[in-house]
Design an enzyme around this catalytic site. Structure first.
Site, PDB file in Angstrom:
ATOM      1  N   LYS A 513       0.805  -1.230   0.000  1.00  0.00           N
ATOM      2  CA  LYS A 513       0.000   0.000   0.000  1.00  0.00           C
ATOM      3  C   LYS A 513       0.836   1.276   0.000  1.00  0.00           C
ATOM      4  CE  LYS A 513      -2.778  -3.036   2.528  1.00  0.00           C
ATOM      5  NZ  LYS A 513      -1.867  -3.839   3.326  1.00  0.00           N
ATOM      6  N   LYS A 585      11.761 -17.063  -2.537  1.00  0.00           N
ATOM      7  CA  LYS A 585      12.437 -18.104  -3.345  1.00  0.00           C
ATOM      8  C   LYS A 585      12.224 -17.951  -4.833  1.00  0.00           C
ATOM      9  CE  LYS A 585      10.998 -20.287   0.577  1.00  0.00           C
ATOM     10  NZ  LYS A 585       9.663 -20.443   1.152  1.00  0.00           N
ATOM     11  N   VAL A 615      15.987 -21.639   1.974  1.00  0.00           N
ATOM     12  CA  VAL A 615      15.817 -23.048   2.350  1.00  0.00           C
ATOM     13  C   VAL A 615      16.106 -23.210   3.841  1.00  0.00           C
ATOM     14  CG1 VAL A 615      16.533 -25.420   1.902  1.00  0.00           C
ATOM     15  CG2 VAL A 615      16.596 -23.757   0.053  1.00  0.00           C
ATOM     16  N   ALA A 617      14.837 -21.760   6.389  1.00  0.00           N
ATOM     17  CA  ALA A 617      14.842 -20.500   7.144  1.00  0.00           C
ATOM     18  C   ALA A 617      16.263 -20.157   7.610  1.00  0.00           C
ATOM     19  CB  ALA A 617      13.862 -20.575   8.309  1.00  0.00           C
ATOM     20  N   ASP A 684       6.334 -25.230  -2.621  1.00  0.00           N
ATOM     21  CA  ASP A 684       7.383 -24.595  -1.812  1.00  0.00           C
ATOM     22  C   ASP A 684       8.585 -25.532  -1.668  1.00  0.00           C
ATOM     23  OD1 ASP A 684       8.208 -22.434   0.131  1.00  0.00           O
ATOM     24  OD2 ASP A 684       8.206 -24.175   1.453  1.00  0.00           O
ATOM     25  N   LYS A 688      12.543 -25.271  -3.107  1.00  0.00           N
ATOM     26  CA  LYS A 688      13.714 -25.375  -2.222  1.00  0.00           C
ATOM     27  C   LYS A 688      14.700 -26.430  -2.716  1.00  0.00           C
ATOM     28  CE  LYS A 688      11.382 -23.786   1.959  1.00  0.00           C
ATOM     29  NZ  LYS A 688      10.479 -24.191   3.024  1.00  0.00           N
TER      30      LYS A 688
HETATM   31  N1  LIG Z   1       7.419 -17.765   7.275  1.00  0.00           N
HETATM   32  C1  LIG Z   1       8.548 -18.409   7.220  1.00  0.00           C
HETATM   33  O1  LIG Z   1       8.885 -19.198   8.101  1.00  0.00           O
HETATM   34  C2  LIG Z   1       9.459 -18.202   6.082  1.00  0.00           C
HETATM   35  C3  LIG Z   1       9.155 -17.325   5.075  1.00  0.00           C
HETATM   36  N2  LIG Z   1       9.998 -17.161   4.028  1.00  0.00           N
HETATM   37  C4  LIG Z   1       9.648 -16.227   2.964  1.00  0.00           C
HETATM   38  O2  LIG Z   1       9.533 -14.909   3.484  1.00  0.00           O
HETATM   39  C5  LIG Z   1       8.735 -14.126   2.614  1.00  0.00           C
HETATM   40  C6  LIG Z   1       7.767 -13.288   3.445  1.00  0.00           C
HETATM   41  O3  LIG Z   1       6.890 -14.115   4.127  1.00  0.00           O
HETATM   42  P1  LIG Z   1       5.841 -13.522   5.176  1.00  0.00           P
HETATM   43  O4  LIG Z   1       6.454 -12.394   5.898  1.00  0.00           O
HETATM   44  O5  LIG Z   1       5.347 -14.640   5.928  1.00  0.00           O
HETATM   45  O6  LIG Z   1       4.727 -12.949   4.194  1.00  0.00           O
HETATM   46  P2  LIG Z   1       3.547 -11.940   4.539  1.00  0.00           P
HETATM   47  O7  LIG Z   1       2.428 -12.254   3.641  1.00  0.00           O
HETATM   48  O8  LIG Z   1       3.296 -11.869   5.993  1.00  0.00           O
HETATM   49  O9  LIG Z   1       4.168 -10.545   4.106  1.00  0.00           O
HETATM   50  C7  LIG Z   1       4.440 -10.206   2.797  1.00  0.00           C
HETATM   51  C8  LIG Z   1       4.698  -8.737   2.729  1.00  0.00           C
HETATM   52  O10 LIG Z   1       5.080  -8.404   1.423  1.00  0.00           O
HETATM   53  C9  LIG Z   1       4.329  -7.295   1.000  1.00  0.00           C
HETATM   54  N3  LIG Z   1       4.221  -7.350  -0.446  1.00  0.00           N
HETATM   55  C10 LIG Z   1       3.807  -8.361  -1.226  1.00  0.00           C
HETATM   56  N4  LIG Z   1       3.874  -8.015  -2.508  1.00  0.00           N
HETATM   57  C11 LIG Z   1       4.350  -6.769  -2.558  1.00  0.00           C
HETATM   58  C12 LIG Z   1       4.628  -5.859  -3.596  1.00  0.00           C
HETATM   59  N5  LIG Z   1       4.452  -6.168  -4.868  1.00  0.00           N
HETATM   60  N6  LIG Z   1       5.091  -4.634  -3.272  1.00  0.00           N
HETATM   61  C13 LIG Z   1       5.292  -4.303  -1.986  1.00  0.00           C
HETATM   62  N7  LIG Z   1       5.042  -5.127  -0.965  1.00  0.00           N
HETATM   63  C14 LIG Z   1       4.568  -6.345  -1.245  1.00  0.00           C
HETATM   64  C15 LIG Z   1       3.010  -7.405   1.708  1.00  0.00           C
HETATM   65  O11 LIG Z   1       2.365  -6.172   1.761  1.00  0.00           O
HETATM   66  P3  LIG Z   1       0.975  -5.948   2.576  1.00  0.00           P
HETATM   67  O12 LIG Z   1       1.369  -5.893   4.034  1.00  0.00           O
HETATM   68  O13 LIG Z   1       0.509  -4.631   2.070  1.00  0.00           O
HETATM   69  O14 LIG Z   1       0.117  -7.097   2.229  1.00  0.00           O
HETATM   70  C16 LIG Z   1       3.493  -7.891   3.056  1.00  0.00           C
HETATM   71  O15 LIG Z   1       3.879  -6.790   3.835  1.00  0.00           O
HETATM   72  C17 LIG Z   1       8.099 -15.105   1.654  1.00  0.00           C
HETATM   73  O16 LIG Z   1       8.767 -15.084   0.417  1.00  0.00           O
HETATM   74  C18 LIG Z   1       8.328 -16.477   2.308  1.00  0.00           C
HETATM   75  O17 LIG Z   1       8.451 -17.509   1.385  1.00  0.00           O
HETATM   76  C19 LIG Z   1      11.173 -17.825   3.933  1.00  0.00           C
HETATM   77  C20 LIG Z   1      11.572 -18.648   4.916  1.00  0.00           C
HETATM   78  C21 LIG Z   1      10.708 -18.956   6.059  1.00  0.00           C
HETATM   79  N1  LIG Z   2       6.471 -21.992   4.387  1.00  0.00           N
HETATM   80  C1  LIG Z   2       7.799 -22.434   4.518  1.00  0.00           C
HETATM   81  C2  LIG Z   2       8.595 -21.416   5.270  1.00  0.00           C
HETATM   82  C3  LIG Z   2       9.987 -21.413   4.856  1.00  0.00           C
HETATM   83  O1  LIG Z   2      10.410 -21.279   3.727  1.00  0.00           O
HETATM   84  C4  LIG Z   2       7.847 -23.726   5.299  1.00  0.00           C
HETATM   85  O2  LIG Z   2       6.819 -24.109   5.838  1.00  0.00           O
HETATM   86  O3  LIG Z   2       8.887 -24.359   5.334  1.00  0.00           O
HETATM   87 NA    NA Z   3      18.758 -21.516   5.538  1.00  0.00          NA
END
Ligand SMILES: NC(=O)C1=CN([C@@H]2O[C@H](COP(=O)(O)OP(=O)(O)OC[C@H]3O[C@@H](n4cnc5c(N)ncnc54)[C@H](OP(=O)(O)O)[C@@H]3O)[C@@H](O)[C@H]2O)C=CC1
Ligand SMILES: N[C@@H](CC=O)C(=O)O
Ligand code: NA
Length: 823
Positions: A513, A585, A615, A617, A684, A688
């Site tokens: 946003k 990823k 991969v 985390a 996912d 990885k």
């Molecule tokens: N959860 C986990 O354990 C792990 C997660 N990851 C990776 O981390 C990343 C983030 O995950 P997570 O934090 O859970 O995701 P969320 O959905 O909680 O957050 C994603 C954020 O990205 C923003 N966003 C998405 N698209 C855009 C865009 N085009 N422009 C600007 N902002 C954007 C969203 O905005 P808004 O707030 O406005 O929606 C939000 O703030 C992912 O790629 C996930 O694969 C990797 C390893 C482990």
């Molecule tokens: N959604 C993923 C988070 C890390 O990449 C998982 O469950 O392993």
């Molecule tokens: Na790692």
């Protein structure tokens, strides 16, 4: 004897003059800690008056009477000082004195306007009024404080030739006059700066830095103990504080260093004019009228031992580079004599020269305003050589700047040039030309003007290492991982700064946003409120453009989204020397060509592309593979559980529990992807294992990965995440049947990815108690590598592979490692 000199800003206003009078009183009477002593005080014209006098002279010579108004304004300024400091009953006498001098000026201007001609001689006479008026007024103010003070017109002491505008001093005569005058001095001597006179009594001026020069001439003639140059900054700084906010005061500096620094732009003092004092080894202290308690900078023959190898960095913002090259120049004597001879003839000042030992080309920097003229002069001078092909066309490059690192500590000390080039290289600053004098106290480089601020800050940061290195961070994605990262940066800020000498400055924050950008850094206590109130509608192209246009040193882009479109910006960011860190990823699991392209761009640019959290985390999986590969190991097989979500689900799902509730729990605990179907469909994990295989040296495409999908079709087809959860609920019987089947065999469900013989398979297996993957708990990942060197027993990494804290801390570690690399 001390000689004090006050510049134009010091005597520019009533407020500043109050300070000046106090300083003079303290110096003459002595403070608690110092005894009173004889002092001589030299004054510049009130700030801006010299320029006004030049303008007045020009107007008069053009026949315009507008000068009268300017003369009035000058008069008023001096009157106002009198009104502020001198008791009313004494004022009229002083007004009359000022009026007398102004009348003299007006008579002169009338003459100029009649004959419509302004000679250099008259020009000097007109400009002399600035110092004559300021010193007259200052003398009256000081005397009215009850101090014994004597006004001295320096034209009676400083005798020069008749080179108006830049007169040469006749030292034997001048020194004698000064000594005679001071021989019977018993009061404070107040002397006009900048001016002198010929033996015939014609008024002359001393050129650039004129009043400093006056102080230096007087100090040298009297063998003064100290010359104090009072200005409007706290002495000399390690860099221009308007360009480098971390610049700090240099307490002591040598004459040679001061000379080099000021040549390259540090305008606090003009050392050539202090030459007489240098020659007699008289120390000069540069002080701030507006902050008199600050010790300023002492310029002397020997500086104190230093903490840093360099003393300061200065710059000239705008130069042009002239390049003269040609095969006919090799081994031919006299080319440079001809080149620089003709430049000298035309009084073109050369700022920097560089010639490679091949003698094929000479380039030199000049003031860009002279560039066209220089081109014409050289084209003419070398016409025959150009015609015969001995010299190529003479080219001029514009929009360049020079940066000079200066310091006696650089002499005979290795590694400084290496550090300089390395930090500029990592920040994508191209070096157009280099020069180092054999004195080794100055290395000068020519760079594009657009990079001046970035280069100055990066160099200052690396050479003055007692301050923390700055890492400028741009974050996209403020969801679970992004916001956890921000709170980790906030809580570790002091530790990083104090223990790791790293200052993390978050400059940009964006979600879908709003985006907020502030090159000064965003306070992490209230980033969310600021993003809401000050942020503008998000546009990723605009965000990326801002990163590039800010052109800050040590910039890092962190992508904490799972967005597919954002990755298209990585390559251009890396190409602009911005490092990229991401848990997303998508970029690394697209086409192999794209994966390689990013790696290569980062390598070519000397920046980092880090994605450990792609991969497992925060588990050190990618770093481990890269380490093994670097050391020459070869991968035979990778077998792994790579989904924290699926691990959690299969560790928690038991009879009596609904599958949909377990998936909800996984989402709430922050293990799932933003869309949990990415996890449950196996996509996912597919990404990885593909990334792991690539890191292990195999050029796999996404089509090489075979995934056994866990989800019934209606779950996949659900239009929204909520609808997907409803479908999970509706299909509970299917998931229970999977569970019952495994439990009946005394086994557990595990979603296992395997890479072997160039192939990837991902499938749901049920494993017995003898299998190493049986005992996993929570959201654990387990990765087992069989390599040439780990053949008999695999190398195994195991631990929580999902969750906000562990993921954000993996991103954090990548970010910090870039800080260390760039520093
Ligand atoms: N959860 C986990 O354990 C792990 C997660 N990851 C990776 O981390 C990343 C983030 O995950 P997570 O934090 O859970 O995701 P969320 O959905 O909680 O957050 C994603 C954020 O990205 C923003 N966003 C998405 N698209 C855009 C865009 N085009 N422009 C600007 N902002 C954007 C969203 O905005 P808004 O707030 O406005 O929606 C939000 O703030 C992912 O790629 C996930 O694969 C990797 C390893 C482990
Ligand atoms: N959604 C993923 C988070 C890390 O990449 C998982 O469950 O392993
Ligand atoms: Na790692």
């Amino acid at each position: 004897m001390n000689v004090l000199k006050f510049g134009g800003t010091s005597v520019g206003s009533v407020e500043s003059i109050k300070q000046v009078i106090q300083i003079i009183e303290d110096a003459s009477r002595g403070t608690e800690s110092t005894e009173g002593r004889n002092i001589a005080v030299v004054f510049s014209a009130m700030g801006g008056v010299t320029n006004q006098l030049i303008e007045i002279g020009r107007m008069a010579a053009n026949g315009s009477l507008d000068y009268l108004d300017l003369v009035r304004r000058i008069e008023d300024r001096h009157f106002n000082v009198v009104k502020a400091f001198i008791p009313v009953k004494e004022q009229s006498k002083v007004f009359a004195n000022i009026r007398g001098v102004i009348n003299e000026l007006e008579d002169l201007l009338r003459g100029v306007s009649l004959i419509r001609e302004l000679s250099a001689r008259t020009h000097d006479l007109i400009t002399s009024f600035g110092e004559r008026l300021s010193t007259l007024v200052m003398s009256e103010c000081i005397r009215s404080r009850g101090l014994s003070a004597r006004f001295c017109d320096a034209r009676n002491l400083i005798k020069t030739d008749a080179q108006f505008g830049q007169a040469e001093v006749n030292y034997p005569l001048t020194n004698r006059l000064i000594r005679d005058y001071f021989a019977n001095s018993n009061s404070i001597e107040l002397i006009t700066g900048f001016i002198g006179s010929t033996e015939k009594g014609e008024t002359t001026t001393l050129g650039r830095g004129g009043s400093d020069y006056t102080a230096s001439i007087i100090g040298a003639a009297l063998d003064a103990d100290l010359i104090e140059i009072w200005t409007d900054v706290d002495g000399m700084m390690t860099a221009d504080p308007r360009k480098v906010s971390n610049a700090f005061n240099i307490p002591t500096i040598t004459y040679a260093e001061a000379m080099e620094l000021s040549h390259f732009g540090a305008k606090v003092i003009y050392p050539p004019s202090l030459q007489p004092a240098f020659a007699r080894n008289i120390p000069i202290r540069v002080l701030n009228t507006f902050n008199p308690a600050h010790p300023g900078t002492v310029v002397s023959r020997n500086a104190d031992r230093r903490q840093y190898t360099i003393t300061g960095i200065s710059s000239i913002d705008d130069v042009a580079l002239v390049n003269v090259q040609g095969s006919g120049m090799i081994g031919v004597a006299g080319v440079s004599a001809k080149l620089f001879g003709v430049l000298a003839e035309h009084r073109i000042s050369v700022i920097l020269i560089s010639q490679a030992s091949s003698e094929h080309s000479i380039c030199f920097a000049i003031d860009p305003r002279a560039a066209d003229r220089v081109k014409t002069i050289l084209d003419e001078e070398f016409a025959a050589d150009i015609a015969s092909g001995h010299v190529d066309n003479i080219t001029i490059e514009r929009d360049l700047s020079i940066i000079a690192t200066v310091g006696e500590g650089m002499r005979k000390s290795s590694g400084i040039a290496g550090k300089l080039f390395s930090v500029l290289g990592k920040n994508g600053v191209n070096i157009v030309a280099v020069a180092q004098g054999s004195s080794e106290i100055n290395i000068s480089i020519v760079i594009a003007k657009t990079n001046i601020s970035k280069a100055l800050n990066a160099l200052h940061n690396v050479f003055f290492q007692s301050e923390a290195r700055i890492l400028n961070v741009f974050l996209v994605g403020t969801g679970l991982i992004g916001r956890t990262l921000l709170s980790q940066i906030r809580s570790q800020f002091e530790y990083l700064r104090n223990e790791k000498m790293l200052k993390v400055c978050v400059v940009g924050i964006s979600n879908t946003k709003k985006m907020l950008l502030d090159p000064k850094g965003i306070d992490l206590d209230d980033w969310r409120e600021r993003q809401l109130t000050e942020g503008v509608t998000t546009s990723l192209p605009a965000f990326v453009e801002k990163i590039k246009s800010y052109n800050l040193p040590n910039s890092v882009f962190i992508d904490c989204t799972s967005d597919k479109d954002i990755v298209q910006f990585y390559d251009s960011l890396l190409d602009a020397n911005v490092s990229v860190v991401t848990p997303n990823k998508v970029a690394n699991s697209g086409s192999y060509a794209e994966y390689r392209r990013l790696q290569r761009t980062a390598l070519n640019r000397g920046v980092k592309f880090l994605y450990e959290t792609n991969v497992g985390a925060g588990l050190p999986i990618i770093n481990t593979i890269q380490g093994l590969m670097t050391a020459g190991d070869r991968f035979i097989k990778i077998e792994a559980i790579l989904s924290g979500t699926l691990s959690y689900i299969f560790n928690t799902f038991q009879s009596g529990k609904k599958f949909v509730d377990v998936v909800r729990e996984a989402k709430e605990k922050g293990y799932t992807e933003p869309d949990p179907r990415e996890d449950l469909s196996g996509q996912d994990v597919g990404r990885k294992i593909l990334i792991l295989a690539r890191e292990a040296g195999f050029a796999l495409e996404p089509t090489d990965v075979t995934i056994t999908n866990l989800l019934p079709q209606p779950c996949l087809d659900a239009p929204t995440i909520d609808a997907f959860f409803e479908q999970l609920d509706a299909n509970n019987a299917y998931f229970e049947s999977l569970l019952t089947e495994a439990e009946a065999k005394g086994e557990k469900l595990r979603y296992v990815a395997t890479f072997e013989n160039g192939k990837v398979t991902i499938e749901l297996r049920s494993v017995g108690a003898d299998h190493p993957f049986y005992t996993l708990s929570g959201a654990d990942n387990i990765i087992s590598f069989i390599t040439e060197r780990y053949k008999d027993r695999p190398l195994v990494i195991k631990g929580p592979g999902a969750g906000a804290e562990v993921t954000a801390s993996g991103v954090f570690a990548d970010m910090v490692s870039i800080g260390s690399y760039l520093g």
